[in-house]
Scaffold this active site. Sequence first.
Site, mmCIF file in Angstrom:
data_model
loop_
_atom_site.group_PDB
_atom_site.id
_atom_site.type_symbol
_atom_site.label_atom_id
_atom_site.label_comp_id
_atom_site.label_asym_id
_atom_site.label_seq_id
_atom_site.Cartn_x
_atom_site.Cartn_y
_atom_site.Cartn_z
ATOM 1 N N GLU A 245 0.893 14.977 -41.934
ATOM 2 C CA GLU A 245 1.184 14.214 -40.721
ATOM 3 C C GLU A 245 2.272 13.180 -40.974
ATOM 4 O OE1 GLU A 245 -3.091 14.285 -38.420
ATOM 5 O OE2 GLU A 245 -2.823 12.831 -40.011
ATOM 6 N N CYS B 103 -4.352 13.004 -51.169
ATOM 7 C CA CYS B 103 -4.032 11.962 -52.155
ATOM 8 C C CYS B 103 -5.148 11.893 -53.191
ATOM 9 C CB CYS B 103 -3.873 10.612 -51.467
ATOM 10 S SG CYS B 103 -3.336 9.319 -52.605
ATOM 11 N N CYS C 154 -8.439 5.400 -52.467
ATOM 12 C CA CYS C 154 -8.727 4.035 -51.994
ATOM 13 C C CYS C 154 -9.857 4.104 -50.965
ATOM 14 C CB CYS C 154 -7.480 3.421 -51.366
ATOM 15 S SG CYS C 154 -6.073 3.395 -52.492
ATOM 16 N N CYS D 242 -9.265 4.352 -47.060
ATOM 17 C CA CYS D 242 -8.240 5.291 -46.605
ATOM 18 C C CYS D 242 -8.816 6.694 -46.386
ATOM 19 C CB CYS D 242 -7.123 5.336 -47.643
ATOM 20 S SG CYS D 242 -5.871 6.561 -47.277
ATOM 21 N N GLY E 24 -0.475 10.393 -49.186
ATOM 22 C CA GLY E 24 -0.070 10.534 -50.581
ATOM 23 C C GLY E 24 0.505 9.282 -51.198
ATOM 24 N N GLU E 25 0.577 9.301 -52.523
ATOM 25 C CA GLU E 25 1.150 8.202 -53.302
ATOM 26 C C GLU E 25 2.506 8.686 -53.828
ATOM 27 O OE1 GLU E 25 0.847 4.897 -54.500
ATOM 28 O OE2 GLU E 25 2.686 5.612 -55.431
ATOM 29 N N SER F 146 6.193 2.705 -50.335
ATOM 30 C CA SER F 146 4.972 1.923 -50.522
ATOM 31 C C SER F 146 4.109 2.574 -51.594
ATOM 32 C CB SER F 146 4.206 1.872 -49.193
ATOM 33 O OG SER F 146 2.950 1.283 -49.400
ATOM 34 N N SER G 19 0.790 -1.969 -51.864
ATOM 35 C CA SER G 19 -0.483 -2.075 -51.158
ATOM 36 C C SER G 19 -1.421 -2.867 -52.074
ATOM 37 C CB SER G 19 -1.007 -0.643 -50.913
ATOM 38 O OG SER G 19 -2.243 -0.694 -50.283
ATOM 39 N N LEU G 20 -1.527 -4.159 -51.825
ATOM 40 C CA LEU G 20 -2.201 -5.070 -52.770
ATOM 41 C C LEU G 20 -3.677 -5.273 -52.409
ATOM 42 C CD1 LEU G 20 -1.643 -6.913 -55.237
ATOM 43 C CD2 LEU G 20 -1.215 -8.757 -53.614
ATOM 44 N N ASN G 21 -3.898 -5.839 -51.240
ATOM 45 C CA ASN G 21 -5.227 -5.899 -50.605
ATOM 46 C C ASN G 21 -6.256 -6.861 -51.179
ATOM 47 O OD1 ASN G 21 -4.357 -3.890 -48.786
ATOM 48 N ND2 ASN G 21 -4.691 -2.385 -50.370
ATOM 49 N N ASN H 98 -8.474 -1.199 -39.613
ATOM 50 C CA ASN H 98 -8.706 -0.390 -38.405
ATOM 51 C C ASN H 98 -10.042 0.317 -38.513
ATOM 52 O OD1 ASN H 98 -6.108 -0.340 -36.901
ATOM 53 N ND2 ASN H 98 -5.407 0.218 -38.942
HETATM 54 S S1 SF4 Z 1 -2.708 5.623 -52.359
HETATM 55 FE FE1 SF4 Z 1 -2.292 5.464 -50.152
HETATM 56 S S2 SF4 Z 1 -2.711 7.519 -49.332
HETATM 57 FE FE2 SF4 Z 1 -3.633 7.422 -51.373
HETATM 58 S S3 SF4 Z 1 -5.777 6.843 -51.026
HETATM 59 FE FE3 SF4 Z 1 -4.634 4.933 -51.425
HETATM 60 S S4 SF4 Z 1 -3.979 4.189 -49.408
HETATM 61 FE FE4 SF4 Z 1 -4.601 6.345 -49.152
#
Ligand code: SF4
Length: 340
Positions: free
Chosen positions: A92, A112, A116, A119, A161-162, A193, A215-217, A291
């Site tokens: 997508e 992926c 995470c 996700c 994906g990463e 990212s 993507s730190l979080n 979300n």
């Molecule tokens: S790396 Fe990105 S796509 Fe892969 S699980 Fe984590 S947030 Fe989701």
Amino acid sequence: MDKPNLKDMTLEEIEGFISDLGKEKYRAKQIMKWLYQSGTTSFDEMTNLSKDFRDGMNNIVRISTLEIVETQTSKDGTKKVLFKLEDGNFIESVLIPGANHWTLCISTQVGCMIGCRFCLTGMYGFKRNLLPSEITDQITMLRFNTPEGENVKNIVMMGMGEPLENYDNTLKAIRIMTTDCGLAISNRRITLSTCGIAPMIHRLGKDTCVNLAISLNTPDDETRNYLMPINKKYPLETLIKACREYPMPRRRRITFEYILIEGVNTSREDAERLARLLRGIRCKLNLIPYNEYPGSVFRTPAEVDIEAFRKILIKHNYIATIRASRGGDILAACGQLSGR
Ligand code: SF4
């Protein structure tokens, strides 16, 4: 399928390929323009090449495309596009409307492997890496097959994906995106990212100068180990060191994405610790309220908590914006892509 795909080749590779056939190198630029600036999918349309050359190419290489299976439109205007790949897998992409342009969020893998917890892509597991052609075709296909396509100005690699786990193909795709006779997109308008594959961040900085988003979080290892298992391999100290050493072009900033999850990473202490962690890095923070979706285990924090978190970062002189999630009603928001 057994013939090499022209769209998996950079300009230099096409030049090498046609030189081996005894053709002039400059023909490679003509071919790339047909592929990426006219959206051509057949050699017959490449009318500035001789008929013999076109027939010869047709016999030894092919030109791939993706199939647009479905487009869903959110009530906020965001569009989610489902593509079918040649092997029957699905990916997508998301078109996000701006004032006068669109931002396109593209995928780099089918699924992926990072897993995470927040996700959906990670939840469905990993199938395979995308080829360079499958990464760039998300842009080419939308550019020539949708009314929004020609107004796509920004590309973000934040879909399924990463990207740094599919480094070689992602890098090649970036080269095709930024080549003048390719998709001709400025590297200033491309953002990659990552969840924090620290050694590859060093490499990315050497190989390209696209924008970097992390993507730190959370600012602490314990919570990050829980939310993002990759942190056990590349803990915060390693990740932040890689960010400090990222050779960023002048006037640019690293973006740190921070998904705000109620009761997990939104306390005053979290904000203070985050401010200390990033001190001295030229950066901005994207705060993204989680979300919720049917069955999700996490909750969206209250607006008052989101604003309080932001204010602490502002007090410490950070640029911190709350990024309204787009496309939540069609599962097109951050971390909601599944290719289903
Ligand atoms: S790396 Fe990105 S796509 Fe892969 S699980 Fe984590 S947030 Fe989701």
